[in-house]
Design a protein around this motif. Structure first.
Motif, PDB file in Angstrom:
ATOM      1  N   HIS A   1      -6.035   6.840   1.193  1.00 17.46           N
ATOM      2  CA  HIS A   1      -5.560   5.703   0.395  1.00 17.46           C
ATOM      3  C   HIS A   1      -6.695   5.192  -0.499  1.00 17.46           C
ATOM      4  CE1 HIS A   1      -2.245   5.930   3.162  1.00 17.46           C
ATOM      5  NE2 HIS A   1      -2.997   5.574   4.188  1.00 17.46           N
ATOM      6  N   HIS A   2      -7.319   6.140  -1.193  1.00 16.37           N
ATOM      7  CA  HIS A   2      -8.551   5.826  -1.910  1.00 16.37           C
ATOM      8  C   HIS A   2      -8.469   6.313  -3.354  1.00 16.37           C
ATOM      9  CE1 HIS A   2     -12.775   5.488  -2.896  1.00 16.37           C
ATOM     10  NE2 HIS A   2     -12.865   6.784  -3.105  1.00 16.37           N
TER      11      HIS A   2
ATOM     12  N   GLU B   1      -7.535  -2.261  -4.608  1.00 15.16           N
ATOM     13  CA  GLU B   1      -7.081  -0.917  -4.983  1.00 15.16           C
ATOM     14  C   GLU B   1      -6.401  -0.938  -6.348  1.00 15.16           C
ATOM     15  OE1 GLU B   1      -4.927   3.087  -3.263  1.00 15.16           O
ATOM     16  OE2 GLU B   1      -4.703   1.222  -2.134  1.00 15.16           O
TER      17      GLU B   1
ATOM     18  N   GLU C   1       0.823  -1.220   0.000  1.00 15.33           N
ATOM     19  CA  GLU C   1       0.000   0.000   0.000  1.00 15.33           C
ATOM     20  C   GLU C   1       0.849   1.258   0.000  1.00 15.33           C
ATOM     21  OE1 GLU C   1      -1.648   3.497   1.481  1.00 15.33           O
ATOM     22  OE2 GLU C   1      -0.400   2.226   2.773  1.00 15.33           O
TER      23      GLU C   1
ATOM     24  N   VAL D   1       1.834   2.520  -3.627  1.00 15.48           N
ATOM     25  CA  VAL D   1       0.829   2.660  -4.677  1.00 15.48           C
ATOM     26  C   VAL D   1       1.211   3.728  -5.707  1.00 15.48           C
ATOM     27  CG1 VAL D   1      -1.551   3.407  -5.147  1.00 15.48           C
ATOM     28  CG2 VAL D   1      -1.098   1.679  -3.405  1.00 15.48           C
TER      29      VAL D   1
ATOM     30  N   ARG E   1      -6.660  10.233  -7.014  1.00 17.17           N
ATOM     31  CA  ARG E   1      -6.498   9.447  -5.784  1.00 17.17           C
ATOM     32  C   ARG E   1      -6.409  10.386  -4.599  1.00 17.17           C
ATOM     33  NH1 ARG E   1      -2.077   6.986  -2.791  1.00 17.17           N
ATOM     34  NH2 ARG E   1      -2.752   5.004  -1.886  1.00 17.17           N
TER      35      ARG E   1
ATOM     36  N   GLN F   1      -5.174  -4.723  -1.351  1.00 17.04           N
ATOM     37  CA  GLN F   1      -4.431  -4.106  -2.454  1.00 17.04           C
ATOM     38  C   GLN F   1      -4.835  -4.680  -3.803  1.00 17.04           C
ATOM     39  OE1 GLN F   1      -3.519  -1.407  -0.401  1.00 17.04           O
ATOM     40  NE2 GLN F   1      -2.530  -1.267  -2.400  1.00 17.04           N
TER      41      GLN F   1
END
Length: 592
Positions: A325-326, A95, A63, A66, A320, A92
């Motif tokens: 963390h989206h 994501e 993560e 990313v 993002r 992950q």
């Protein structure tokens, strides 16, 4: 060559799988090998049973990395999603899949690793159901073991089928997003990236920001090349470019074919626009740029980038929210040169306009919005301009496909309306300034709101003409009243009769009126006090040519039927213009 990126949760065997397929070590850094996980991007390649070559961009799954993953996936047309059979679908995995969907990646393959540790069916079923609802759709699945080698032949065959479905590379300009920068002893600065369109040749000049750089050498799949054609992984050796001048997210560009945009209007695919944060990170190519988001419509927004990027209409990017963390969603670039929104109601009007925009850069649609724009700017936005070798265009684009002046293109309806306004402005100026010889071109340019003087000239149509930097209506551009006064002043007089100043003044031809008549070509001034009607020079040459050559002043005066007051300055004018030549004995002859 075909290029495929890996995707998936940390420690699900992406790098092990690439290593087993290619026999190459994708993890370049000692720290990666020590920690047993990919931190940055790795690269490897292999031949397929069909003879095609596939290169892998191996991305980190953790993560925390990313942004590195997105730098690798951004320019790549296909993905190999890796899921471990013994762990299944993980955060992950989700994501990475969200990122692929946001970037509108439409070609992929599911690979379930560690099939020697657990039955792969459950992992395959769950992963395929997750993937099915994204841009990737229904993907083929293969179960393998990177340790035992089981299933690798099936995977190679599946990769062959996947690469066979990939679209052909675009023939357009080069935009090589840089994902790695390093120095090679004896060679200098080298950058790598995925070449998605166009071709690179040794010796090419490319744009890097505000600078021009030259390609010293090229390498692909470990081999030196004189030329590399998309799609391909490529290393570019740049001549005389310091390493410190480059970073991941920069781009090597075909000169003049991209616009650096700091403000863009976009369509958002993902979270509702109203729910987007005010600040986010825009990922495009290998670049990651903080942006400020201004919602416009239900699915449109304006992004203000922290620094400009080379973007074109139709580009796909990703938003993002790093704090959460989206992946907020994908964005499609609708406009790389949007209008200001300062007036009341401008934002709502712009939102309505964006609703009808489809992110396909059409010449006709861009002209209908921009009205006047240079072809170079259109090309930099991604608009196809007609050339002898260009693809067929729509009828609407073809109708607007020729520049109106120089490199300027215009909306046909707007251009026609400007032509009508030009005649009105010239007529109005003549009424307001009856003694001037037409409207100055620069004044007319301002009145019409045109950015270039050549557009004024291109709009002029008979009986309107451009003469001596002025736009005039009719053969002379002189007001009818002035034409009538001059005609009256010379009525009944010979061609070489010069009325006295007081006679002219008595008729209404004072100093200002005489000067205006001279500017418009109604009068010919020989001396401050001597004026003749227009055409006197041509008529004098005709009459003098009929005399025996050479001739004296007296002979000329008699032939012209005028006085010394007129004949002397008229002959001197003919001398200056080269119509006559004065001999040493003061006689003259026609011509030089």
């Amino acid at each position: 060559m075909h290029v495929i990126a890996t995707a998936g949760h940390v420690d699900h065997g992406k790098s092990t799988l690439v290593r087993a397929l290619t026999g190459m070590e994708p993890d370049r850094w000692a720290e990666e090998r020590r920690r047993g996980m990919t931190i940055d991007l790795g690269f490897a390649w292999m031949g397929l049973p069909s003879g095609e070559t596939v290169a892998f961009v191996d991305v980190p799954g953790h993560e925390r990395f990313v942004p590195n993953m997105l730098a690798g996936v951004g320019p790549v047309p296909a993905a190999m999603i890796v899921v471990a059979a013994d762990e299944g679908w993980m955060p992950q995995s989700a994501e990475h899949l969200a990122a692929l969907h946001a970037l509108d990646v439409r070609h992929g393959l599911l690979v379930v690793t560690r099939s020697d540790l657990a039955e792969p069916e459950t992992a395959i079923e769950l992963a395929r159901s997750e993937i099915a609802g994204t841009s990737l759709g229904d993907v083929e699945a293969v179960a393998v073991s990177g340790v035992t080698g089981a299933g690798l032949d099936d995977l190679r065959a599946a990769l062959d089928r996947l690469t066979g479905r990939l679209p052909a590379a675009e023939p357009g300009p080069v935009r090589l997003w840089i994902d790695r920068v390093f120095t090679v002893k004896g060679a200098g600065t080298v950058v790598t990236g995925t070449l998605g369109a166009g071709r690179l040749r040794t010796g090419d000049e490319l744009t890097l920001g505000d600078s021009t750089v030259r390609v010293r050498g090229l390498q692909s799949m470990g081999q030196q090349r004189d030329e590399v054609t998309a799609v391909a992984r490529v290393a570019v050796n740049l001549r005389g470019t310091p390493r410190d001048d480059l970073r991941r997210g920069d781009a090597l560009l075909t000169p003049g074919r991209f616009r650096f945009a700091g403000l863009v209007d976009v369509r958002v695919h993902g979270d509702p626009v109203a729910d987007l944060p005010a600040q986010a990170t825009l990922h495009v190519g290998s670049a990651a740029v903080p942006v400020h988001i201004r919602p416009l419509g239900t699915d449109t927004a304006r992004l203000r980038l922290s620094h400009p990027l080379p973007l074109r209409i139709g580009d796909r990017a990703l938003l993002r929210d790093p704090g959460r963390h989206h992946v907020a969603g994908g964005v499609t670039i609708l406009d790389v040169a949007p209008p200001g929104l300062k007036r009341r109601g401008a934002a709502a009007a712009r939102a309505a306009q964006l609703t009808s925009m489809d992110a396909h850069p059409s010449l006709r649609s861009e002209l209908s919005r921009r009205l006047l724009i240079k072809g170079a700017d259109l090309a930099a936005m991604g608009v196809l301009l007609p050339t002898p070798s260009s693809e067929p265009m729509s009828p609407a684009d073809a109708a607007a496909g020729q520049p109106v002046a120089g490199d300027w293109y215009a909306d046909p309806d707007h251009w026609s309306a400007l032509g009508g306004r030009l005649g009105e402005e010239v007529a109005a100026y003549a009424r307001e300034h009856p003694l001037e010889a037409g409207m100055p071109v620069e004044a007319l340019r301002h009145r019409l709101g045109l950015p270039d003087r050549i557009l004024v000239t291109a709009l002029v149509r008979p009986p309107v003409v451009v003469r001596n930097g002025r736009v005039v209506a009719g053969p002379t551009g002189a007001p009818d009243e002035l034409v009538g006064l001059v005609g009256k002043a010379f009525d009944g007089l010979g061609a070489f009769a010069a009325p006295e100043s007081y006679d002219l003044a008595a008729l209404g031809l004072g100093a200002r009126q005489v000067a205006a008549a001279e500017r418009t070509g109604l009068l010919l001034r020989l001396t401050p006090q001597v004026v003749l009607r227009a055409g006197a020079v041509e008529e004098a040459v005709r009459l003098l040519a009929a005399l025996p050559q050479p001739f004296t002043l007296s002979e000329a005066r008699q032939a012209l039927g005028t006085t010394r007051r007129v004949a002397v300055p008229l002959l001197e004018l003919l001398d200056r213009k080269g119509h006559t030549r004065r001999l040493p004995d003061d006689r003259r002859t026609i011509g030089s």
